[in-house]
Motif scaffolding. Structure first.
Motif, PDB file in Angstrom:
ATOM      1  N   LEU A 180       8.797  15.514  -3.551  1.00  0.00           N
ATOM      2  CA  LEU A 180       8.288  15.138  -2.234  1.00  0.00           C
ATOM      3  C   LEU A 180       7.978  13.656  -2.120  1.00  0.00           C
ATOM      4  O   LEU A 180       7.662  13.172  -1.044  1.00  0.00           O
ATOM      5  CB  LEU A 180       7.015  15.950  -1.905  1.00  0.00           C
ATOM      6  CG  LEU A 180       7.215  17.448  -1.753  1.00  0.00           C
ATOM      7  CD1 LEU A 180       5.885  18.149  -1.564  1.00  0.00           C
ATOM      8  CD2 LEU A 180       8.151  17.742  -0.585  1.00  0.00           C
ATOM      9  N   ALA A 181       8.054  12.931  -3.218  1.00  0.00           N
ATOM     10  CA  ALA A 181       7.750  11.511  -3.204  1.00  0.00           C
ATOM     11  C   ALA A 181       8.816  10.711  -2.477  1.00  0.00           C
ATOM     12  O   ALA A 181       8.605   9.573  -2.099  1.00  0.00           O
ATOM     13  CB  ALA A 181       7.596  10.981  -4.637  1.00  0.00           C
ATOM     14  N   THR A 192       0.828  -1.212   0.000  1.00  0.00           N
ATOM     15  CA  THR A 192       0.000   0.000   0.000  1.00  0.00           C
ATOM     16  C   THR A 192       0.860   1.259   0.000  1.00  0.00           C
ATOM     17  O   THR A 192       0.346   2.361   0.087  1.00  0.00           O
ATOM     18  CB  THR A 192      -0.922   0.037   1.232  1.00  0.00           C
ATOM     19  OG1 THR A 192      -0.115   0.007   2.410  1.00  0.00           O
ATOM     20  CG2 THR A 192      -1.887  -1.131   1.238  1.00  0.00           C
ATOM     21  N   THR A 193       2.156   1.100  -0.127  1.00  0.00           N
ATOM     22  CA  THR A 193       3.093   2.211  -0.072  1.00  0.00           C
ATOM     23  C   THR A 193       3.295   2.815  -1.459  1.00  0.00           C
ATOM     24  O   THR A 193       3.473   2.094  -2.438  1.00  0.00           O
ATOM     25  CB  THR A 193       4.455   1.728   0.470  1.00  0.00           C
ATOM     26  OG1 THR A 193       4.243   1.112   1.726  1.00  0.00           O
ATOM     27  CG2 THR A 193       5.422   2.878   0.616  1.00  0.00           C
ATOM     28  N   TYR A 194       3.276   4.134  -1.518  1.00  0.00           N
ATOM     29  CA  TYR A 194       3.573   4.827  -2.770  1.00  0.00           C
ATOM     30  C   TYR A 194       5.030   4.569  -3.121  1.00  0.00           C
ATOM     31  O   TYR A 194       5.916   4.750  -2.290  1.00  0.00           O
ATOM     32  CB  TYR A 194       3.321   6.335  -2.623  1.00  0.00           C
ATOM     33  CG  TYR A 194       3.519   7.096  -3.910  1.00  0.00           C
ATOM     34  CD1 TYR A 194       2.473   7.263  -4.794  1.00  0.00           C
ATOM     35  CD2 TYR A 194       4.761   7.634  -4.247  1.00  0.00           C
ATOM     36  CE1 TYR A 194       2.641   7.960  -5.984  1.00  0.00           C
ATOM     37  CE2 TYR A 194       4.941   8.318  -5.432  1.00  0.00           C
ATOM     38  CZ  TYR A 194       3.879   8.477  -6.294  1.00  0.00           C
ATOM     39  OH  TYR A 194       4.049   9.147  -7.481  1.00  0.00           O
ATOM     40  N   VAL A 253      -3.565  14.045  -9.283  1.00  0.00           N
ATOM     41  CA  VAL A 253      -2.945  15.378  -9.298  1.00  0.00           C
ATOM     42  C   VAL A 253      -1.939  15.504  -8.147  1.00  0.00           C
ATOM     43  O   VAL A 253      -0.833  16.015  -8.323  1.00  0.00           O
ATOM     44  CB  VAL A 253      -4.011  16.487  -9.234  1.00  0.00           C
ATOM     45  CG1 VAL A 253      -3.389  17.854  -8.985  1.00  0.00           C
ATOM     46  CG2 VAL A 253      -4.840  16.504 -10.519  1.00  0.00           C
ATOM     47  N   PHE A 254      -2.320  15.015  -6.971  1.00  0.00           N
ATOM     48  CA  PHE A 254      -1.413  15.051  -5.823  1.00  0.00           C
ATOM     49  C   PHE A 254      -0.157  14.231  -6.106  1.00  0.00           C
ATOM     50  O   PHE A 254       0.960  14.661  -5.807  1.00  0.00           O
ATOM     51  CB  PHE A 254      -2.128  14.527  -4.572  1.00  0.00           C
ATOM     52  CG  PHE A 254      -1.235  14.423  -3.371  1.00  0.00           C
ATOM     53  CD1 PHE A 254      -0.859  15.554  -2.667  1.00  0.00           C
ATOM     54  CD2 PHE A 254      -0.760  13.192  -2.945  1.00  0.00           C
ATOM     55  CE1 PHE A 254      -0.028  15.469  -1.569  1.00  0.00           C
ATOM     56  CE2 PHE A 254       0.073  13.090  -1.845  1.00  0.00           C
ATOM     57  CZ  PHE A 254       0.438  14.234  -1.157  1.00  0.00           C
ATOM     58  N   ASN A 255      -0.327  13.037  -6.684  1.00  0.00           N
ATOM     59  CA  ASN A 255       0.825  12.190  -7.005  1.00  0.00           C
ATOM     60  C   ASN A 255       1.744  12.862  -8.023  1.00  0.00           C
ATOM     61  O   ASN A 255       2.969  12.778  -7.912  1.00  0.00           O
ATOM     62  CB  ASN A 255       0.375  10.826  -7.525  1.00  0.00           C
ATOM     63  CG  ASN A 255      -0.175   9.939  -6.434  1.00  0.00           C
ATOM     64  OD1 ASN A 255      -0.011  10.203  -5.249  1.00  0.00           O
ATOM     65  ND2 ASN A 255      -0.861   8.890  -6.834  1.00  0.00           N
ATOM     66  N   ILE A 256       1.160  13.526  -9.015  1.00  0.00           N
ATOM     67  CA  ILE A 256       1.965  14.249 -10.009  1.00  0.00           C
ATOM     68  C   ILE A 256       2.765  15.350  -9.326  1.00  0.00           C
ATOM     69  O   ILE A 256       3.974  15.494  -9.552  1.00  0.00           O
ATOM     70  CB  ILE A 256       1.076  14.813 -11.137  1.00  0.00           C
ATOM     71  CG1 ILE A 256       0.521  13.667 -11.987  1.00  0.00           C
ATOM     72  CG2 ILE A 256       1.854  15.805 -11.996  1.00  0.00           C
ATOM     73  CD1 ILE A 256      -0.594  14.079 -12.931  1.00  0.00           C
ATOM     74  N   ALA A 257       2.092  16.119  -8.470  1.00  0.00           N
ATOM     75  CA  ALA A 257       2.790  17.193  -7.751  1.00  0.00           C
ATOM     76  C   ALA A 257       3.890  16.628  -6.876  1.00  0.00           C
ATOM     77  O   ALA A 257       4.991  17.186  -6.798  1.00  0.00           O
ATOM     78  CB  ALA A 257       1.789  17.984  -6.909  1.00  0.00           C
ATOM     79  N   GLU A 312       0.801   4.955 -10.382  1.00  0.00           N
ATOM     80  CA  GLU A 312       0.736   4.709  -8.939  1.00  0.00           C
ATOM     81  C   GLU A 312      -0.655   4.975  -8.367  1.00  0.00           C
ATOM     82  O   GLU A 312      -1.005   4.434  -7.322  1.00  0.00           O
ATOM     83  CB  GLU A 312       1.762   5.570  -8.191  1.00  0.00           C
ATOM     84  CG  GLU A 312       3.165   5.048  -8.246  1.00  0.00           C
ATOM     85  CD  GLU A 312       3.371   3.783  -7.427  1.00  0.00           C
ATOM     86  OE1 GLU A 312       2.852   3.673  -6.296  1.00  0.00           O
ATOM     87  OE2 GLU A 312       4.050   2.878  -7.935  1.00  0.00           O
ATOM     88  N   THR A 313      -1.446   5.802  -9.039  1.00  0.00           N
ATOM     89  CA  THR A 313      -2.797   6.103  -8.566  1.00  0.00           C
ATOM     90  C   THR A 313      -3.693   4.880  -8.660  1.00  0.00           C
ATOM     91  O   THR A 313      -4.547   4.667  -7.798  1.00  0.00           O
ATOM     92  CB  THR A 313      -3.404   7.264  -9.384  1.00  0.00           C
ATOM     93  OG1 THR A 313      -2.554   8.401  -9.277  1.00  0.00           O
ATOM     94  CG2 THR A 313      -4.790   7.629  -8.890  1.00  0.00           C
TER      95      THR A 313
END
Length: 125
Positions: free
Chosen positions: A123-124, A40-42, A113-117, A60-61
Motif C-alpha cells: 500500500l506504500a 514530508t512525503t512517505y 507498525v502502520f509503515n511496516i504494514a 521512514e518513521t
C-alpha cells in the motif's frame, strides 16, 4: 476534567482537543519541513524481502529526506507530534506532561507498525 466526557459538552471538548492537536501537529511539521527544506512525503521502498522492507519502514518513521535526497532525523515530524500532543493539554486539563510524552512516544510505535504494514502489503505505492 471535572465534567464527564460522555455528554454533549464532553464530546465537543474531545472533538476540539483532537482538531486542535491535528492542526498544530500538521502546522509545526510542515512549517519546519519548509524551513529546513525537507520532504514530508512517505518514500516507498524499492527493496525486496521482508527484512529490508521492515528496516525501510522503521527508517521512514524517524527520518525524512533533505533536498539532496539524503536522510536526516526528522525534526519536523518529532517536533510536530510532540507539539500536537502538548496542545491537547489546553483542552484536557487532567492530562499531565508525562501522559502527553508517553502517548506521543507510543504514537511513533503505532506509526512504525502502520509503515511496516504499508510496506508489506504494497500500500506504500
Amino acid at each position: 476534567m471535572a465534567q464527564a466526557l460522555d455528554d454533549a459538552d464532553g464530546l465537543a471538548r474531545r472533538i476540539g482537543a483532537r482538531a486542535s492537536q491535528a492542526a498544530v501537529q500538521v502546522s509545526v511539521r510542515h512549517g519546519l519541513a519548509a524551513l529546513m527544506d525537507r520532504s514530508t512525503t512517505y518514500q516507498p521502498c524499492e527493496c525486496k524481502g521482508f527484512g529490508p522492507k521492515v528496516e525501510h519502514a522503521l527508517l521512514e518513521t524517524f527520518t525524512d529526506r533533505r533536498a539532496d535526497g539524503s536522510r536526516a532525523l526528522s525534526i519536523p515530524t518529532i517536533a510536530g507530534t510532540y507539539a500536537g500532543g502538548l496542545t491537547r493539554m489546553a483542552w484536557e486539563s487532567d492530562r499531565s506532561a508525562g501522559d502527553v510524552v508517553l502517548g506521543t512516544t507510543l504514537s511513533f510505535g503505532f506509526t512504525a507498525v502502520f509503515n511496516i504494514a504499508r510496506e508489506l502489503t504494497g500500500l506504500a505505492r
